[in-house]
Design an enzyme around this catalytic site. Structure first.
Site, PDB file in Angstrom:
ATOM      1  N   LYS A  13       0.815  -1.215   0.000  1.00 49.43           N
ATOM      2  CA  LYS A  13       0.000   0.000   0.000  1.00 49.43           C
ATOM      3  C   LYS A  13       0.855   1.275   0.000  1.00 49.43           C
ATOM      4  O   LYS A  13       0.581   2.210  -0.730  1.00 49.43           O
ATOM      5  CB  LYS A  13      -0.840   0.013   1.280  1.00 49.43           C
ATOM      6  CG  LYS A  13      -2.295   0.129   1.031  1.00 49.43           C
ATOM      7  CD  LYS A  13      -3.108  -0.056   2.330  1.00 49.43           C
ATOM      8  CE  LYS A  13      -2.346  -0.477   3.535  1.00 49.43           C
ATOM      9  NZ  LYS A  13      -2.576   0.346   4.718  1.00 49.43           N
ATOM     10  N   ARG A  88     -11.487   3.281   9.689  1.00 47.94           N
ATOM     11  CA  ARG A  88     -11.336   1.937  10.243  1.00 47.94           C
ATOM     12  C   ARG A  88     -12.612   1.417  10.868  1.00 47.94           C
ATOM     13  O   ARG A  88     -12.685   0.252  11.232  1.00 47.94           O
ATOM     14  CB  ARG A  88     -10.253   1.947  11.311  1.00 47.94           C
ATOM     15  CG  ARG A  88      -8.891   1.916  10.672  1.00 47.94           C
ATOM     16  CD  ARG A  88      -7.838   1.457  11.625  1.00 47.94           C
ATOM     17  NE  ARG A  88      -6.629   1.180  10.871  1.00 47.94           N
ATOM     18  CZ  ARG A  88      -5.413   1.462  11.300  1.00 47.94           C
ATOM     19  NH1 ARG A  88      -5.247   1.987  12.484  1.00 47.94           N
ATOM     20  NH2 ARG A  88      -4.362   1.179  10.560  1.00 47.94           N
ATOM     21  N   ARG A 127      12.266 -12.103   3.454  1.00 46.98           N
ATOM     22  CA  ARG A 127      12.982 -10.898   3.021  1.00 46.98           C
ATOM     23  C   ARG A 127      14.049 -10.459   4.025  1.00 46.98           C
ATOM     24  O   ARG A 127      13.919 -10.648   5.226  1.00 46.98           O
ATOM     25  CB  ARG A 127      11.990  -9.769   2.718  1.00 46.98           C
ATOM     26  CG  ARG A 127      11.219  -9.270   3.886  1.00 46.98           C
ATOM     27  CD  ARG A 127      10.154  -8.266   3.430  1.00 46.98           C
ATOM     28  NE  ARG A 127       9.457  -7.725   4.593  1.00 46.98           N
ATOM     29  CZ  ARG A 127       8.410  -6.904   4.523  1.00 46.98           C
ATOM     30  NH1 ARG A 127       7.922  -6.543   3.353  1.00 46.98           N
ATOM     31  NH2 ARG A 127       7.838  -6.456   5.616  1.00 46.98           N
ATOM     32  N   ARG A 161      13.970  -7.953   9.712  1.00 47.87           N
ATOM     33  CA  ARG A 161      13.105  -7.317  10.707  1.00 47.87           C
ATOM     34  C   ARG A 161      12.501  -8.400  11.597  1.00 47.87           C
ATOM     35  O   ARG A 161      11.991  -9.402  11.106  1.00 47.87           O
ATOM     36  CB  ARG A 161      11.998  -6.534  10.005  1.00 47.87           C
ATOM     37  CG  ARG A 161      12.545  -5.237   9.447  1.00 47.87           C
ATOM     38  CD  ARG A 161      11.625  -4.548   8.493  1.00 47.87           C
ATOM     39  NE  ARG A 161      10.214  -4.594   8.892  1.00 47.87           N
ATOM     40  CZ  ARG A 161       9.255  -3.928   8.257  1.00 47.87           C
ATOM     41  NH1 ARG A 161       9.564  -3.175   7.218  1.00 47.87           N
ATOM     42  NH2 ARG A 161       8.012  -4.007   8.625  1.00 47.87           N
ATOM     43  N   ARG A 172      -1.478  -9.974  11.801  1.00 45.12           N
ATOM     44  CA  ARG A 172      -1.817  -8.717  11.130  1.00 45.12           C
ATOM     45  C   ARG A 172      -2.933  -8.902  10.109  1.00 45.12           C
ATOM     46  O   ARG A 172      -3.773  -8.034   9.936  1.00 45.12           O
ATOM     47  CB  ARG A 172      -0.583  -8.178  10.402  1.00 45.12           C
ATOM     48  CG  ARG A 172       0.432  -7.557  11.325  1.00 45.12           C
ATOM     49  CD  ARG A 172       1.288  -6.675  10.446  1.00 45.12           C
ATOM     50  NE  ARG A 172       2.574  -6.405  11.017  1.00 45.12           N
ATOM     51  CZ  ARG A 172       3.714  -6.504  10.344  1.00 45.12           C
ATOM     52  NH1 ARG A 172       3.727  -6.911   9.086  1.00 45.12           N
ATOM     53  NH2 ARG A 172       4.839  -6.200  10.919  1.00 45.12           N
TER      54      ARG A 172
END
Ligand SMILES: [Zn+2]
Length: 216
Positions: A13, A88, A127, A161, A172
């Protein structure tokens, strides 16, 4: 042109929003960024934000609406807005209608980047980046040409991360579904929702978004 960009974390996004900012001169209204900026600026609104955040409470719809209003009022009337991370809740969706209408704006599209959860887990958990220059790599899709050496700068240090793990990604996704569940039907009913396959390449996703916006 006023659009809402929806998609779970990791769907790209942010990248797509910055393309729209660059290519169409639109402004990105990300509530997370705006809350941090207001706090830093120390405005009366920022002080209200800081008080709530410091007490560990949730920032109220009223504060979020005020931030959105302030931002829109600071923009030229003909500059398009990309709403990111907002609305939201159904209540926020209804306030947004009013906020836009009061300013002679209308909501044109709600663009949702759809992702396949398993594929997203695969994409995110593999990643890693060069610790020196930030070049992005992936265990399965993009390894350095020479093992352990950054293609870009020659560094041998890489980092991952800590939240790029399967459990976090799935949590999430569940949060995202729970958050959008109350607002998507509102916009679906009005025929505003456009769904894009967010698992395509970044360029393909950009093309599809720009085709939707161009149709206006
Ligand atoms: Zn590097």
């Amino acid at each position: 042109m006023n659009i809402i960009l929806l998609g779970p974390p990791g769907a790209g996004k942010g990248t797509q929003a910055s393309h729209l900012v660059d290519d169409f001169g639109m402004a990105q209204l990300s509530t997370g960024d705006m809350l941090r900026a207001a706090r830093k600026a120390g405005t009366p609104l920022g002080e209200r934000v800081a008080a709530v955040m410091d007490s560990g409470g949730l920032v109220s719809d009223e504060i979020v609406d005020d931030l959105i209003c302030d931002k829109l009022d600071s923009m030229p009337d003909d500059q398009g807005a990309i709403f990111d991370g907002y609305p939201r809740t159904a209540a926020q969706a209804h306030s947004l209608d009013k906020i836009l209408a009061d300013r002679g704006r209308t909501l044109d599209f709600v663009i949702e980047l759809n992702v396949d959860e398993d594929a997203l887990v695969d994409r995110i958990t593999g990643r890693f980046t060069c610790a020196s220059c930030g070049e992005g790599y992936h265990d399965r899709y993009k390894l350095p040409k020479v093992e352990g050496v950054c293609d870009n700068c020659g560094s041998t240090e890489f980092k991952r991360r800590p939240d790029d793990n399967e459990e976090t990604v799935r949590t999430r996704m569940a949060e995202y579904r729970a958050k959008t569940a109350p607002i998507l039907p509102i916009y679906d009913e009005r025929g505003l929702v456009r769904r894009i396959d967010g698992m395509q390449s970044i360029d393909e996703v950009t093309k599809e978004i720009e085709a939707i916006i161009g149709k206006k």
